[in-house]
Motif scaffolding. Structure first.
Motif, PDB file in Angstrom:
ATOM      1  N   ASP A 275      22.609  -0.129  18.793  1.00 17.78           N
ATOM      2  CA  ASP A 275      22.821   1.164  19.307  1.00 17.78           C
ATOM      3  C   ASP A 275      21.409   1.751  18.414  1.00 17.78           C
ATOM      4  O   ASP A 275      20.825   2.715  19.031  1.00 17.78           O
ATOM      5  CB  ASP A 275      24.071   1.989  19.074  1.00 17.78           C
ATOM      6  CG  ASP A 275      25.183   1.433  20.254  1.00 17.78           C
ATOM      7  OD1 ASP A 275      24.740   0.919  20.823  1.00 17.78           O
ATOM      8  OD2 ASP A 275      26.274   1.637  19.756  1.00 17.78           O
ATOM      9  N   VAL A 276      21.519   1.659  17.123  1.00 16.74           N
ATOM     10  CA  VAL A 276      20.347   2.152  16.239  1.00 16.74           C
ATOM     11  C   VAL A 276      19.255   1.824  16.796  1.00 16.74           C
ATOM     12  O   VAL A 276      18.319   2.589  16.712  1.00 16.74           O
ATOM     13  CB  VAL A 276      20.915   1.667  14.936  1.00 16.74           C
ATOM     14  CG1 VAL A 276      19.787   2.088  13.966  1.00 16.74           C
ATOM     15  CG2 VAL A 276      22.244   2.285  14.393  1.00 16.74           C
ATOM     16  N   GLN A 277      19.028   0.761  16.993  1.00 15.52           N
ATOM     17  CA  GLN A 277      17.704   0.128  17.763  1.00 15.52           C
ATOM     18  C   GLN A 277      17.293   0.912  19.042  1.00 15.52           C
ATOM     19  O   GLN A 277      16.180   1.370  19.066  1.00 15.52           O
ATOM     20  CB  GLN A 277      17.705  -1.297  18.021  1.00 15.52           C
ATOM     21  CG  GLN A 277      17.596  -2.387  16.800  1.00 15.52           C
ATOM     22  CD  GLN A 277      17.756  -3.827  17.344  1.00 15.52           C
ATOM     23  OE1 GLN A 277      18.699  -3.969  18.482  1.00 15.52           O
ATOM     24  NE2 GLN A 277      17.069  -4.469  16.646  1.00 15.52           N
TER      25      GLN A 277
ATOM     26  N   ARG B  54      24.045   6.826  13.595  1.00 13.54           N
ATOM     27  CA  ARG B  54      24.714   6.491  15.033  1.00 13.54           C
ATOM     28  C   ARG B  54      25.877   7.524  15.070  1.00 13.54           C
ATOM     29  O   ARG B  54      25.903   8.318  16.129  1.00 13.54           O
ATOM     30  CB  ARG B  54      25.089   5.285  14.911  1.00 13.54           C
ATOM     31  CG  ARG B  54      25.900   4.801  16.321  1.00 13.54           C
ATOM     32  CD  ARG B  54      26.380   3.492  16.521  1.00 13.54           C
ATOM     33  NE  ARG B  54      27.042   3.172  17.498  1.00 13.54           N
ATOM     34  CZ  ARG B  54      28.496   3.190  17.183  1.00 13.54           C
ATOM     35  NH1 ARG B  54      28.893   3.744  16.235  1.00 13.54           N
ATOM     36  NH2 ARG B  54      29.387   3.197  18.420  1.00 13.54           N
ATOM     37  N   LEU B  55      26.659   7.569  14.336  1.00 14.67           N
ATOM     38  CA  LEU B  55      27.745   8.388  14.035  1.00 14.67           C
ATOM     39  C   LEU B  55      27.635   9.675  14.218  1.00 14.67           C
ATOM     40  O   LEU B  55      28.240  10.665  15.008  1.00 14.67           O
ATOM     41  CB  LEU B  55      28.856   8.186  12.643  1.00 14.67           C
ATOM     42  CG  LEU B  55      29.226   6.640  12.693  1.00 14.67           C
ATOM     43  CD1 LEU B  55      29.901   6.422  11.113  1.00 14.67           C
ATOM     44  CD2 LEU B  55      30.250   6.328  13.702  1.00 14.67           C
ATOM     45  N   ARG B  56      26.521  10.310  13.473  1.00 15.34           N
ATOM     46  CA  ARG B  56      26.105  11.652  13.609  1.00 15.34           C
ATOM     47  C   ARG B  56      25.614  11.900  15.073  1.00 15.34           C
ATOM     48  O   ARG B  56      26.082  13.052  15.534  1.00 15.34           O
ATOM     49  CB  ARG B  56      24.910  11.992  12.349  1.00 15.34           C
ATOM     50  CG  ARG B  56      25.455  11.925  11.352  1.00 15.34           C
ATOM     51  CD  ARG B  56      24.412  12.257  10.333  1.00 15.34           C
ATOM     52  NE  ARG B  56      24.847  12.185   8.942  1.00 15.34           N
ATOM     53  CZ  ARG B  56      24.147  11.772   7.766  1.00 15.34           C
ATOM     54  NH1 ARG B  56      23.027  11.109   8.132  1.00 15.34           N
ATOM     55  NH2 ARG B  56      24.653  11.865   6.527  1.00 15.34           N
ATOM     56  N   ALA B  57      24.996  11.127  15.574  1.00 11.87           N
ATOM     57  CA  ALA B  57      24.569  11.333  17.261  1.00 11.87           C
ATOM     58  C   ALA B  57      25.662  11.390  17.965  1.00 11.87           C
ATOM     59  O   ALA B  57      25.588  12.152  19.040  1.00 11.87           O
ATOM     60  CB  ALA B  57      23.522  10.032  17.479  1.00 11.87           C
TER      61      ALA B  57
ATOM     62  N   ILE C 234      23.356  10.360   2.846  1.00 15.92           N
ATOM     63  CA  ILE C 234      23.798  11.853   2.839  1.00 15.92           C
ATOM     64  C   ILE C 234      22.304  12.700   3.133  1.00 15.92           C
ATOM     65  O   ILE C 234      22.487  13.601   4.003  1.00 15.92           O
ATOM     66  CB  ILE C 234      24.373  12.565   1.442  1.00 15.92           C
ATOM     67  CG1 ILE C 234      25.684  11.921   1.369  1.00 15.92           C
ATOM     68  CG2 ILE C 234      24.195  13.852   1.409  1.00 15.92           C
ATOM     69  CD1 ILE C 234      26.219  12.178   0.023  1.00 15.92           C
ATOM     70  N   GLU C 235      21.284  12.353   2.768  1.00 19.33           N
ATOM     71  CA  GLU C 235      19.944  13.110   2.952  1.00 19.33           C
ATOM     72  C   GLU C 235      19.500  12.598   4.337  1.00 19.33           C
ATOM     73  O   GLU C 235      18.289  13.172   4.689  1.00 19.33           O
ATOM     74  CB  GLU C 235      18.943  12.726   1.898  1.00 19.33           C
ATOM     75  CG  GLU C 235      19.424  13.291   0.419  1.00 19.33           C
ATOM     76  CD  GLU C 235      18.684  12.810  -0.579  1.00 19.33           C
ATOM     77  OE1 GLU C 235      17.688  11.820  -0.362  1.00 19.33           O
ATOM     78  OE2 GLU C 235      18.847  13.111  -1.693  1.00 19.33           O
TER      79      GLU C 235
ATOM     80  N   LEU D  55      30.905  -3.477   5.041  1.00 19.68           N
ATOM     81  CA  LEU D  55      30.646  -2.474   4.093  1.00 19.68           C
ATOM     82  C   LEU D  55      29.873  -1.464   4.469  1.00 19.68           C
ATOM     83  O   LEU D  55      30.607  -0.083   4.334  1.00 19.68           O
ATOM     84  CB  LEU D  55      30.227  -3.245   2.857  1.00 19.68           C
ATOM     85  CG  LEU D  55      31.177  -4.162   1.755  1.00 19.68           C
ATOM     86  CD1 LEU D  55      30.285  -5.021   1.079  1.00 19.68           C
ATOM     87  CD2 LEU D  55      32.263  -3.292   1.356  1.00 19.68           C
ATOM     88  N   VAL D  56      28.768  -1.485   5.014  1.00 21.67           N
ATOM     89  CA  VAL D  56      27.891  -0.527   5.406  1.00 21.67           C
ATOM     90  C   VAL D  56      28.547   0.414   6.611  1.00 21.67           C
ATOM     91  O   VAL D  56      28.718   1.582   6.533  1.00 21.67           O
ATOM     92  CB  VAL D  56      26.720  -0.965   5.908  1.00 21.67           C
ATOM     93  CG1 VAL D  56      25.522   0.303   6.443  1.00 21.67           C
ATOM     94  CG2 VAL D  56      25.709  -1.566   4.951  1.00 21.67           C
ATOM     95  N   GLN D  57      29.132  -0.196   7.654  1.00 18.75           N
ATOM     96  CA  GLN D  57      29.947   0.574   8.408  1.00 18.75           C
ATOM     97  C   GLN D  57      31.092   1.368   7.955  1.00 18.75           C
ATOM     98  O   GLN D  57      31.337   2.486   8.260  1.00 18.75           O
ATOM     99  CB  GLN D  57      30.559  -0.349   9.616  1.00 18.75           C
ATOM    100  CG  GLN D  57      31.374   0.248  10.749  1.00 18.75           C
ATOM    101  CD  GLN D  57      30.715   1.458  11.469  1.00 18.75           C
ATOM    102  OE1 GLN D  57      29.255   1.485  11.444  1.00 18.75           O
ATOM    103  NE2 GLN D  57      31.140   2.281  12.335  1.00 18.75           N
ATOM    104  N   GLY D  58      31.808   0.666   6.809  1.00 18.24           N
ATOM    105  CA  GLY D  58      32.696   1.467   6.162  1.00 18.24           C
ATOM    106  C   GLY D  58      32.531   2.537   5.574  1.00 18.24           C
ATOM    107  O   GLY D  58      33.081   3.734   5.500  1.00 18.24           O
ATOM    108  N   LEU D  59      31.399   2.566   4.954  1.00 17.90           N
ATOM    109  CA  LEU D  59      30.774   3.516   3.914  1.00 17.90           C
ATOM    110  C   LEU D  59      30.209   4.683   4.897  1.00 17.90           C
ATOM    111  O   LEU D  59      30.334   5.809   4.559  1.00 17.90           O
ATOM    112  CB  LEU D  59      29.639   2.970   3.150  1.00 17.90           C
ATOM    113  CG  LEU D  59      28.806   4.030   2.081  1.00 17.90           C
ATOM    114  CD1 LEU D  59      29.600   4.709   1.369  1.00 17.90           C
ATOM    115  CD2 LEU D  59      27.686   3.170   1.587  1.00 17.90           C
ATOM    116  N   SER D  60      29.613   4.405   6.192  1.00 18.07           N
ATOM    117  CA  SER D  60      29.028   5.070   7.187  1.00 18.07           C
ATOM    118  C   SER D  60      30.334   6.044   7.540  1.00 18.07           C
ATOM    119  O   SER D  60      29.945   7.306   7.609  1.00 18.07           O
ATOM    120  CB  SER D  60      28.348   4.646   7.948  1.00 18.07           C
ATOM    121  OG  SER D  60      27.263   3.769   7.837  1.00 18.07           O
ATOM    122  N   GLU D  61      31.409   5.659   7.954  1.00 22.44           N
ATOM    123  CA  GLU D  61      32.348   6.314   8.294  1.00 22.44           C
ATOM    124  C   GLU D  61      33.093   7.214   7.309  1.00 22.44           C
ATOM    125  O   GLU D  61      33.406   8.299   7.668  1.00 22.44           O
ATOM    126  CB  GLU D  61      33.465   5.320   8.916  1.00 22.44           C
ATOM    127  CG  GLU D  61      32.958   4.725  10.242  1.00 22.44           C
ATOM    128  CD  GLU D  61      34.193   3.704  10.669  1.00 22.44           C
ATOM    129  OE1 GLU D  61      35.437   3.899  10.483  1.00 22.44           O
ATOM    130  OE2 GLU D  61      33.730   2.872  11.837  1.00 22.44           O
TER     131      GLU D  61
END
Length: 291
Positions: free
Chosen positions: A268-270, A285-288, A225-226, A182-188
């Motif tokens: 990766d986040v770690q 991570r996606l933004r990076a 978002i923030e 769920l978190v990965q889907g929301l992030s994308e």
């Protein structure tokens, strides 16, 4: 009203123990850092003890919420462990997220001493603990669970027995598996909205009312978002939990491709220095990657 002990006063255990004291029970707390236990007593009343054994002495129920398998063993076993201080017929309730293996081990060790052991991991995060609205998933003997449930209700929105010893931990694994995807889907989704030039908040307002809606979406989209990740469950702890999920999946023959992939994304986040960021930091991570 009962005499209780609570072992472990982290971000979850501290408020959970407070709810028990507020409900009218007599609570004795133990924490590895004694100053935290002293602070709790000053705030809530009750008492503190220098060892799990002394905290558990004479208690009807002993609750624990510590870090991992080894932490749980350390507060249960040995000459200073809680089991050594518990009376015959007392009930140990473990709220830690640990492996089913250590649960089975401690259930057997407790039973040999005439003590009941209920595995009762929780979901709902720090806010759920503070507000007394956790979801509690339990395994263990039916009679022990029936006695423990009224105690657990002090900080639970829902509490259910899912089966014999270990069923609670297995259910918590289901919870973490679902959250990872769920978190990965929301992030994308939010990342895609940003790249498309859309107002992320407006997008969520619309899609959260349909089939895409989830607790993660409702409670984490604003801070995502923030670019603010100081809320909720830390990445380091999520990776600990997902390691349990993936190891168990190998043992039982389950296939978890998305969970395995998201676990690597958390790695990766770690490596970005985000081990203490909350789990919604997957979007970072996606933004990076797209910077």
């Amino acid at each position: 009203m009962a005499k209780l002990a609570f072992l472990g006063l982290g971000v979850m255990g501290y408020p959970m123990a407070g709810h028990l004291q507020a409900a009218g029970h007599t609570v004795t707390v133990f924490n590895r850092t004694a100053a935290k236990a002293e602070k709790w007593v000053a705030q809530h009343g009750g008492a503190s003890a220098p060892t799990p054994r002394e905290a558990a002495a004479g208690a009807d129920f002993v609750m624990a919420c510590v870090g991992n398998d080894d932490d749980l063993r350390s507060v249960c076993l040995g000459t200073d462990g809680a089991f050594a201080g518990m009376d015959n017929g007392a009930i140990f309730v473990d709220h830690t997220t640990v492996s089913a293996k250590v649960t089975t081990e401690l259930y057997a060790a407790a039973k040999a001493l005439g003590v009941s052991f209920v595995d009762a991991p929780v979901s709902g995060g720090q806010a759920g603990a503070e507000n007394g609205v956790l979801s509690v998933m339990c395994g263990g003997d039916d009679a022990a669970y029936a006695k423990a449930e009224p105690m657990i209700d002090a900080y639970a929105r829902i509490c259910r027995r899912l089966g014999d010893s270990g069923a609670g931990q297995m259910t918590k694994m289901c919870n973490q598996i679902a959250i990872a995807g769920l978190v990965q889907g929301l992030s994308e989704s939010l990342h895609f909205a940003e790249k498309a030039g859309l107002d992320g908040a407006a997008v969520i307002e619309v899609i959260s009312q349909g089939a895409a809606g989830s607790w993660q979406m409702s409670n984490r989209y604003k801070t995502m978002i923030e670019d603010h990740f100081e809320h909720g469950f830390a990445v380091d702890w999520m990776r600990k939990d997902l390691d349990i999920c993936l190891s168990t999946s190998d043992e039982i023959g389950a296939t978890l491709p998305v969970t395995a992939l998201v676990d690597q994304f958390y790695k990766d986040v770690q490596q970005m220095g985000g081990g203490r960021w909350d789990t919604s930091s997957l979007i970072k991570r996606l933004r990076a990657l797209s910077a």
